[in-house]
Design a protein around this motif. Structure first.
Motif, mmCIF file in Angstrom:
data_model
loop_
_atom_site.group_PDB
_atom_site.id
_atom_site.type_symbol
_atom_site.label_atom_id
_atom_site.label_comp_id
_atom_site.label_asym_id
_atom_site.label_seq_id
_atom_site.Cartn_x
_atom_site.Cartn_y
_atom_site.Cartn_z
ATOM 1 N N ASN A 298 -12.601 69.449 136.928
ATOM 2 C CA ASN A 298 -12.518 68.155 136.230
ATOM 3 C C ASN A 298 -12.556 68.269 134.713
ATOM 4 O O ASN A 298 -12.896 67.311 134.032
ATOM 5 N N GLU A 299 -12.239 69.418 134.170
ATOM 6 C CA GLU A 299 -12.240 69.612 132.722
ATOM 7 C C GLU A 299 -10.841 69.335 132.198
ATOM 8 O O GLU A 299 -9.921 70.112 132.443
ATOM 9 N N GLU A 300 -10.671 68.220 131.524
ATOM 10 C CA GLU A 300 -9.353 67.790 131.057
ATOM 11 C C GLU A 300 -9.009 68.329 129.680
ATOM 12 O O GLU A 300 -7.842 68.485 129.351
ATOM 13 N N VAL A 301 -10.015 68.561 128.857
ATOM 14 C CA VAL A 301 -9.782 69.027 127.490
ATOM 15 C C VAL A 301 -10.667 70.240 127.231
ATOM 16 O O VAL A 301 -11.859 70.229 127.540
ATOM 17 N N VAL A 302 -10.058 71.287 126.679
ATOM 18 C CA VAL A 302 -10.819 72.434 126.204
ATOM 19 C C VAL A 302 -10.543 72.559 124.715
ATOM 20 O O VAL A 302 -9.486 72.154 124.232
ATOM 21 N N HIS A 303 -11.530 73.039 123.993
ATOM 22 C CA HIS A 303 -11.290 73.219 122.562
ATOM 23 C C HIS A 303 -12.106 74.382 122.026
ATOM 24 O O HIS A 303 -13.080 74.809 122.616
ATOM 25 N N SER A 304 -11.631 74.869 120.914
ATOM 26 C CA SER A 304 -12.288 75.935 120.182
ATOM 27 C C SER A 304 -12.387 75.459 118.743
ATOM 28 O O SER A 304 -11.585 74.638 118.303
ATOM 29 N N ASN A 305 -13.383 75.942 118.018
ATOM 30 C CA ASN A 305 -13.481 75.559 116.610
ATOM 31 C C ASN A 305 -13.953 76.720 115.758
ATOM 32 O O ASN A 305 -14.535 77.665 116.261
ATOM 33 N N LEU A 306 -13.657 76.605 114.471
ATOM 34 C CA LEU A 306 -14.139 77.562 113.477
ATOM 35 C C LEU A 306 -14.962 76.790 112.460
ATOM 36 O O LEU A 306 -14.534 75.735 111.987
ATOM 37 N N THR A 307 -16.107 77.329 112.126
ATOM 38 C CA THR A 307 -16.990 76.707 111.141
ATOM 39 C C THR A 307 -17.352 77.743 110.084
ATOM 40 O O THR A 307 -17.652 78.886 110.421
ATOM 41 N N ILE A 308 -17.318 77.337 108.820
ATOM 42 C CA ILE A 308 -17.746 78.227 107.748
ATOM 43 C C ILE A 308 -18.807 77.526 106.909
ATOM 44 O O ILE A 308 -18.834 76.302 106.824
ATOM 45 N N PRO A 309 -19.707 78.271 106.280
ATOM 46 C CA PRO A 309 -20.785 77.659 105.507
ATOM 47 C C PRO A 309 -20.362 77.199 104.112
ATOM 48 O O PRO A 309 -21.032 76.369 103.513
ATOM 49 N N ASN A 310 -19.288 77.748 103.600
ATOM 50 C CA ASN A 310 -18.840 77.400 102.252
ATOM 51 C C ASN A 310 -17.448 76.794 102.320
ATOM 52 O O ASN A 310 -17.122 76.135 103.293
ATOM 53 N N THR A 311 -16.635 77.017 101.316
ATOM 54 C CA THR A 311 -15.286 76.457 101.327
ATOM 55 C C THR A 311 -14.302 77.432 101.976
ATOM 56 O O THR A 311 -14.459 78.651 101.899
ATOM 57 N N TRP A 312 -13.278 76.866 102.610
ATOM 58 C CA TRP A 312 -12.221 77.663 103.214
ATOM 59 C C TRP A 312 -11.341 78.247 102.115
ATOM 60 O O TRP A 312 -11.015 77.557 101.150
ATOM 61 N N PRO A 313 -10.884 79.473 102.254
ATOM 62 C CA PRO A 313 -9.886 79.997 101.332
ATOM 63 C C PRO A 313 -8.585 79.215 101.520
ATOM 64 O O PRO A 313 -8.177 78.955 102.657
ATOM 65 N N GLN A 314 -7.969 78.825 100.433
ATOM 66 C CA GLN A 314 -6.704 78.105 100.536
ATOM 67 C C GLN A 314 -5.645 79.033 101.108
ATOM 68 O O GLN A 314 -5.608 80.219 100.796
ATOM 69 N N GLY A 315 -4.811 78.478 101.973
ATOM 70 C CA GLY A 315 -3.757 79.280 102.567
ATOM 71 C C GLY A 315 -3.284 78.720 103.885
ATOM 72 O O GLY A 315 -3.557 77.574 104.236
ATOM 73 N N LYS A 316 -2.584 79.587 104.621
ATOM 74 C CA LYS A 316 -1.985 79.197 105.898
ATOM 75 C C LYS A 316 -2.692 79.933 107.036
ATOM 76 O O LYS A 316 -3.005 81.123 106.912
ATOM 77 N N TYR A 317 -2.879 79.201 108.143
ATOM 78 C CA TYR A 317 -3.564 79.718 109.316
ATOM 79 C C TYR A 317 -2.806 79.277 110.559
ATOM 80 O O TYR A 317 -1.958 78.395 110.500
ATOM 81 N N LYS A 318 -3.155 79.878 111.701
ATOM 82 C CA LYS A 318 -2.566 79.433 112.953
ATOM 83 C C LYS A 318 -3.548 79.697 114.093
ATOM 84 O O LYS A 318 -4.460 80.522 113.986
ATOM 85 N N VAL A 319 -3.311 78.958 115.178
ATOM 86 C CA VAL A 319 -4.053 79.185 116.419
ATOM 87 C C VAL A 319 -3.005 79.374 117.515
ATOM 88 O O VAL A 319 -2.123 78.537 117.685
ATOM 89 N N GLU A 320 -3.107 80.489 118.213
ATOM 90 C CA GLU A 320 -2.247 80.729 119.360
ATOM 91 C C GLU A 320 -3.043 80.365 120.609
ATOM 92 O O GLU A 320 -4.208 80.741 120.741
ATOM 93 N N PHE A 321 -2.397 79.625 121.526
ATOM 94 C CA PHE A 321 -3.056 79.202 122.758
ATOM 95 C C PHE A 321 -2.380 79.879 123.939
ATOM 96 O O PHE A 321 -1.179 79.789 124.120
ATOM 97 N N TYR A 322 -3.182 80.585 124.736
ATOM 98 C CA TYR A 322 -2.694 81.319 125.891
ATOM 99 C C TYR A 322 -3.223 80.679 127.181
ATOM 100 O O TYR A 322 -4.366 80.220 127.221
ATOM 101 N N VAL A 323 -2.394 80.673 128.211
ATOM 102 C CA VAL A 323 -2.811 80.258 129.542
ATOM 103 C C VAL A 323 -2.526 81.427 130.474
ATOM 104 O O VAL A 323 -1.393 81.917 130.546
ATOM 105 N N ASN A 324 -3.576 81.892 131.146
ATOM 106 C CA ASN A 324 -3.449 83.043 132.051
ATOM 107 C C ASN A 324 -2.694 84.196 131.390
ATOM 108 O O ASN A 324 -1.757 84.757 131.948
ATOM 109 N N ASN A 325 -3.109 84.528 130.165
ATOM 110 C CA ASN A 325 -2.595 85.653 129.375
ATOM 111 C C ASN A 325 -1.157 85.508 128.901
ATOM 112 O O ASN A 325 -0.547 86.481 128.466
#
Length: 155
Positions: free
Chosen positions: A117-144
């Motif tokens: 019954n889990e409809e939503v999964v999520h991941s997060n990143l937290t930092i204590p200070n400011t993020w470095p300016q730039g570009k990032y991405k998240v790749e999402f895999y299902v069963n590898n």
């Protein structure tokens, strides 16, 4: 720029310049639609209804965003599953595309097995200070299998 684990219990990492990233997972409800591969019900694409990045709302995904200010401490990547199938293996792979002198460097992976019954999964990143300016991405895999990549910018 190479990341070095400093504690293993919650996936805490350190980056040079004192940037720490924490990865977590939870469930909840969202709405929206991203087309998957509906022609094959067993394909990973048919399992994803929506994938998006969001600002933090008390530890869960809040307002959707693709551009974040450097002062935003936590960034979420949430995935709404069309057919929540217990035992499905998912992985969020967080990357620096180009920021703080680093290019195409993996920050960390977070793997998770979907529960009943889990409809939503999520991941997060937290930092204590400011993020470095730039570009990032998240790749999402299902069963590898890489299913979707979402990009975001810190400016």
């Amino acid at each position: 720029m190479k990341l070095q684990p400093i504690k293993s219990n919650r996936g805490v990492l350190a980056l040079p310049l004192c940037f720490c990233f924490v990865i977590a997972c939870s469930s909840g409800n969202t709405t929206g639609s991203v087309n998957g591969n509906a022609s094959n019900p067993n394909s990973a694409g048919s399992l994803i209804n929506e994938i998006y990045l969001a600002k933090d709302d008390a530890g869960k995904p809040g307002d959707k965003a693709e551009v974040f200010g450097p002062d935003v401490r936590t960034i979420h990547c949430a995935v709404e599953l069309k057919v929540p199938a217990p035992g499905t293996k998912v992985k969020f792979s967080w990357w620096i595309v180009s920021a703080a002198g680093a290019e195409n460097e993996k920050i960390n992976d977070f793997e998770y097995v979907v529960k009943e019954n889990e409809e939503v999964v999520h991941s997060n990143l937290t930092i204590p200070n400011t993020w470095p300016q730039g570009k990032y991405k998240v790749e999402f895999y299902v069963n590898n299998t890489l299913e979707k990549t979402v990009n975001f910018t810190v400016e």
